[in-house]
Structures are given as C-alpha cells and as structure tokens.
Motif scaffolding. Structure first.
Motif, PDB file in Angstrom:
ATOM      1  N   ALA A  31       0.830  -1.207   0.000  1.00 25.54           N
ATOM      2  CA  ALA A  31       0.000   0.000   0.000  1.00 25.54           C
ATOM      3  C   ALA A  31       0.864   1.256   0.000  1.00 25.54           C
ATOM      4  O   ALA A  31       0.607   2.205  -0.762  1.00 25.54           O
ATOM      5  CB  ALA A  31      -0.925  -0.009   1.211  1.00 25.54           C
ATOM      6  N   ASP A  32       1.903   1.280   0.838  1.00 25.85           N
ATOM      7  CA  ASP A  32       2.776   2.448   0.902  1.00 25.85           C
ATOM      8  C   ASP A  32       3.480   2.680  -0.434  1.00 25.85           C
ATOM      9  O   ASP A  32       3.592   3.818  -0.911  1.00 25.85           O
ATOM     10  CB  ASP A  32       3.816   2.272   2.008  1.00 25.85           C
ATOM     11  CG  ASP A  32       3.220   2.411   3.400  1.00 25.85           C
ATOM     12  OD1 ASP A  32       2.148   3.041   3.530  1.00 25.85           O
ATOM     13  OD2 ASP A  32       3.820   1.886   4.354  1.00 25.85           O
ATOM     14  N   GLU A  33       3.956   1.616  -1.049  1.00 23.80           N
ATOM     15  CA  GLU A  33       4.688   1.759  -2.303  1.00 23.80           C
ATOM     16  C   GLU A  33       3.759   2.172  -3.443  1.00 23.80           C
ATOM     17  O   GLU A  33       4.122   3.004  -4.285  1.00 23.80           O
ATOM     18  CB  GLU A  33       5.404   0.456  -2.633  1.00 23.80           C
ATOM     19  CG  GLU A  33       6.536   0.159  -1.682  1.00 23.80           C
ATOM     20  CD  GLU A  33       7.294  -1.116  -2.022  1.00 23.80           C
ATOM     21  OE1 GLU A  33       8.436  -1.230  -1.584  1.00 23.80           O
ATOM     22  OE2 GLU A  33       6.741  -1.987  -2.736  1.00 23.80           O
ATOM     23  N   LEU A  34       2.571   1.607  -3.474  1.00 26.63           N
ATOM     24  CA  LEU A  34       1.614   1.997  -4.507  1.00 26.63           C
ATOM     25  C   LEU A  34       1.174   3.450  -4.309  1.00 26.63           C
ATOM     26  O   LEU A  34       0.944   4.172  -5.290  1.00 26.63           O
ATOM     27  CB  LEU A  34       0.404   1.060  -4.482  1.00 26.63           C
ATOM     28  CG  LEU A  34       0.674  -0.339  -5.046  1.00 26.63           C
ATOM     29  CD1 LEU A  34      -0.425  -1.319  -4.626  1.00 26.63           C
ATOM     30  CD2 LEU A  34       0.793  -0.301  -6.565  1.00 26.63           C
ATOM     31  N   ALA A  35       1.054   3.883  -3.069  1.00 23.64           N
ATOM     32  CA  ALA A  35       0.730   5.293  -2.808  1.00 23.64           C
ATOM     33  C   ALA A  35       1.856   6.198  -3.298  1.00 23.64           C
ATOM     34  O   ALA A  35       1.603   7.292  -3.829  1.00 23.64           O
ATOM     35  CB  ALA A  35       0.484   5.509  -1.313  1.00 23.64           C
ATOM     36  N   ALA A  36       3.103   5.752  -3.141  1.00 21.43           N
ATOM     37  CA  ALA A  36       4.236   6.538  -3.635  1.00 21.43           C
ATOM     38  C   ALA A  36       4.214   6.623  -5.162  1.00 21.43           C
ATOM     39  O   ALA A  36       4.518   7.675  -5.741  1.00 21.43           O
ATOM     40  CB  ALA A  36       5.550   5.917  -3.159  1.00 21.43           C
ATOM     41  N   VAL A  37       3.844   5.528  -5.825  1.00 22.16           N
ATOM     42  CA  VAL A  37       3.723   5.546  -7.285  1.00 22.16           C
ATOM     43  C   VAL A  37       2.603   6.495  -7.705  1.00 22.16           C
ATOM     44  O   VAL A  37       2.739   7.251  -8.678  1.00 22.16           O
ATOM     45  CB  VAL A  37       3.474   4.124  -7.831  1.00 22.16           C
ATOM     46  CG1 VAL A  37       3.216   4.161  -9.339  1.00 22.16           C
ATOM     47  CG2 VAL A  37       4.662   3.218  -7.530  1.00 22.16           C
ATOM     48  N   THR A  38       1.494   6.472  -6.973  1.00 19.40           N
ATOM     49  CA  THR A  38       0.389   7.397  -7.267  1.00 19.40           C
ATOM     50  C   THR A  38       0.870   8.838  -7.202  1.00 19.40           C
ATOM     51  O   THR A  38       0.585   9.653  -8.099  1.00 19.40           O
ATOM     52  CB  THR A  38      -0.763   7.211  -6.265  1.00 19.40           C
ATOM     53  OG1 THR A  38      -1.218   5.863  -6.303  1.00 19.40           O
ATOM     54  CG2 THR A  38      -1.922   8.137  -6.590  1.00 19.40           C
ATOM     55  N   ALA A  39       1.590   9.190  -6.142  1.00 20.57           N
ATOM     56  CA  ALA A  39       2.085  10.557  -5.973  1.00 20.57           C
ATOM     57  C   ALA A  39       3.030  10.935  -7.111  1.00 20.57           C
ATOM     58  O   ALA A  39       2.987  12.068  -7.620  1.00 20.57           O
ATOM     59  CB  ALA A  39       2.791  10.694  -4.628  1.00 20.57           C
ATOM     60  N   LEU A  40       3.880  10.001  -7.527  1.00 19.67           N
ATOM     61  CA  LEU A  40       4.813  10.276  -8.618  1.00 19.67           C
ATOM     62  C   LEU A  40       4.059  10.553  -9.920  1.00 19.67           C
ATOM     63  O   LEU A  40       4.343  11.527 -10.632  1.00 19.67           O
ATOM     64  CB  LEU A  40       5.757   9.092  -8.798  1.00 19.67           C
ATOM     65  CG  LEU A  40       6.704   9.156 -10.007  1.00 19.67           C
ATOM     66  CD1 LEU A  40       7.695  10.305  -9.844  1.00 19.67           C
ATOM     67  CD2 LEU A  40       7.444   7.830 -10.181  1.00 19.67           C
TER      68      LEU A  40
END
Length: 270
Positions: A31-40
């Motif tokens: 979840a944290d990594e996918l959220a980081a991809v979303t932000a990018l």
C-alpha cells in the motif's frame, strides 16, 4: 471509466489480488509503495502521458516503468506497474486513479488478514458522519495545503481509537485528496471495503434507531433484492419524520414520511 480503462483496471485488481495471495509480500508495504507511485504519477504529468500513450509499444512503456521505479519500490510493485502500462488506457488520469485504488485495496487486504475489516468499514462510515456534523473539522481537513498538519489532526482524532488501517486510509485521503471531496473519498473507501466481502453497502437513514429485528429484516430484504449480502450503515435523522431512506450506490429507496409529504405537495401543486 470507459472501455479500455475499465478492462485495464479490472486486470490490475486481479494482479494485485494474485500478488497478495501468492506471495509473502506485506500488504501494508504494498500500500505504501503503490501510494508513492500514485504521488509520482500525479506529480509528473509528462511521465503519466508517456506511460499511457497508445502509440507507444507496451514493452517500451514497461521498460520505462522499470527504469523510473526500479530503485524506488519493490520488484513486486515494479512488475505490477509494468503490467498496468502494457494495458491500454482511455485517458492518462485513469491509470493514476487505479494505482491509488490498488494502494487502498492493499491496506484493506491487510485489514482482512488481521480480522479488522468489518471494524474499518464501520469506522469509515462513522468518520463520514462526524464530518457531516462538524463543518469546522471538515474545513480543516479539506484545505489544499498543510498535509502534515492534517495528518497530525487525523492522528489526534483516531490514534488509538480506530483500527490502524482506518487511520492510514483517512490520512492518505486528506493529505493526497487529488481534487476529491472528503465525502466522495470516504464513500469510495467504504465501497472498496464492502467489495472485499463481496457485498454492497446500504446507507440507511431512519427517524429513530432500528431494532435488531428491523435491521435483520431489512438486510434480508436488500440481500434478496440485490442478490448479494448488503452491509447496513445506519444513521438517525429525526427530520425525516418517519419511515426509512435507503441508498445503495446511486440508487435511493426513499420510504420516509418527509418524502411522501413532499410528493403529495408536488402533486397538489402540479
């Protein structure tokens, strides 16, 4: 979402579930990594457009994902994102929306695994009721800036009082709203939580609290109507005078006395 995006999003959801089921990957880390991809992707418009350009070869776009994300997130998330950009998307925004949905779903998978999913679903609904009753709180959490302050406010409200996944989801919603209203975001999260149980969510508003027997009868009637289990989110509003109002998605079944009075007045006036 339309056509191509709908199919691509469905495939991405299946791939996330397969990843969660078939590996020992920590769902909260996903979840944290996918959220980081979303932000990018939200921040880098050019990258987002390049990854959804229908004129570009799918493998070339997957290679770009690997170059951009390779040292930022786990191999599992890189593979998941690479699979997503091989698909065709109707508009670039749909890719970002789907990655964000996958981040939320990964947190809900974590809640399902630790047995807290039902609690998370109820807490999301109750938090929405609190926002409706507290306009100053809603205004504070709806500001476009001040992400750290909003995260701290959510922690003061929910820390130790709600499931950790609930706090994570709401914190991400208020700090990375991406133009959504809080109400719309909370409703979307509730829907995702319900889908984890393969059930619908009915928002039931009544003039007085329903008895256990009434809730059971209503749940059974709605399950028969929709062909699946229906989770009841219950709210009390004395202004509807009597009866109940039920909303499932975009469909409203209004049996309140206020609505019947209003209908009678409209007929007399017409």
């Amino acid at each position: 979402m339309n056509g191509a995006s709908r199919e691509a999003a469905a495939a991405a959801r299946e791939n996330l579930q397969a990843l969660a089921d078939g590996t020992s990957a920590d769902a909260r880390s996903l979840a944290d990594e996918l959220a980081a991809v979303t932000a990018l992707l939200e921040r880098e418009v050019g990258l987002r457009r390049a990854l959804t350009d229908p004129s570009q070869d799918g493998e070339a776009k997957a290679g770009l994902v690997r170059r951009v994300l390779g040292d930022k997130v786990s191999g599992e998330v890189v593979d998941l994102a690479a699979g997503m950009v091989r698909s065709r998307w109707s508009v670039s925004r749909d890719l970002v929306d789907t990655v964000e949905e996958l981040a939320d779903s990964a947190d809900l998978i974590a809640a399902e695994r630790d047995g807290s999913l039902d609690g998370v679903e109820d807490e999301l609904f109750r938090f929405g009721r609190i926002l409706s009753a507290e306009p100053r709180l809603r205004a504070a959490l709806s500001r476009e800036s001040g992400g750290e302050a909003k995260a701290e406010l959510v922690h003061r409200l929910l820390g130790g009082r709600a499931e950790p996944v609930t706090e994570r989801l709401i914190t991400r919603l208020v700090t990375e709203s991406r133009g959504r209203s809080l109400e719309g975001g909370l409703e979307g999260l509730s829907k995702l939580a319900a889908e984890r149980r393969n059930r619908s969510v009915a928002v039931v508003t009544s003039a007085v609290p329903l008895s256990d027997q009434q809730k059971q009868r209503l749940g059974a009637a709605l399950a028969k109507l929709y062909g699946r289990e229906v989770h009841l989110n219950l709210d009390v509003d004395p202004t509807i005078l009597g009866g109940i109002s039920v909303r499932v998605g975009d469909e409203v079944i209004d049996g309140s006395l206020a609505e019947r009075v209003g209908e009678a007045e409209r007929r007399m006036a017409g």
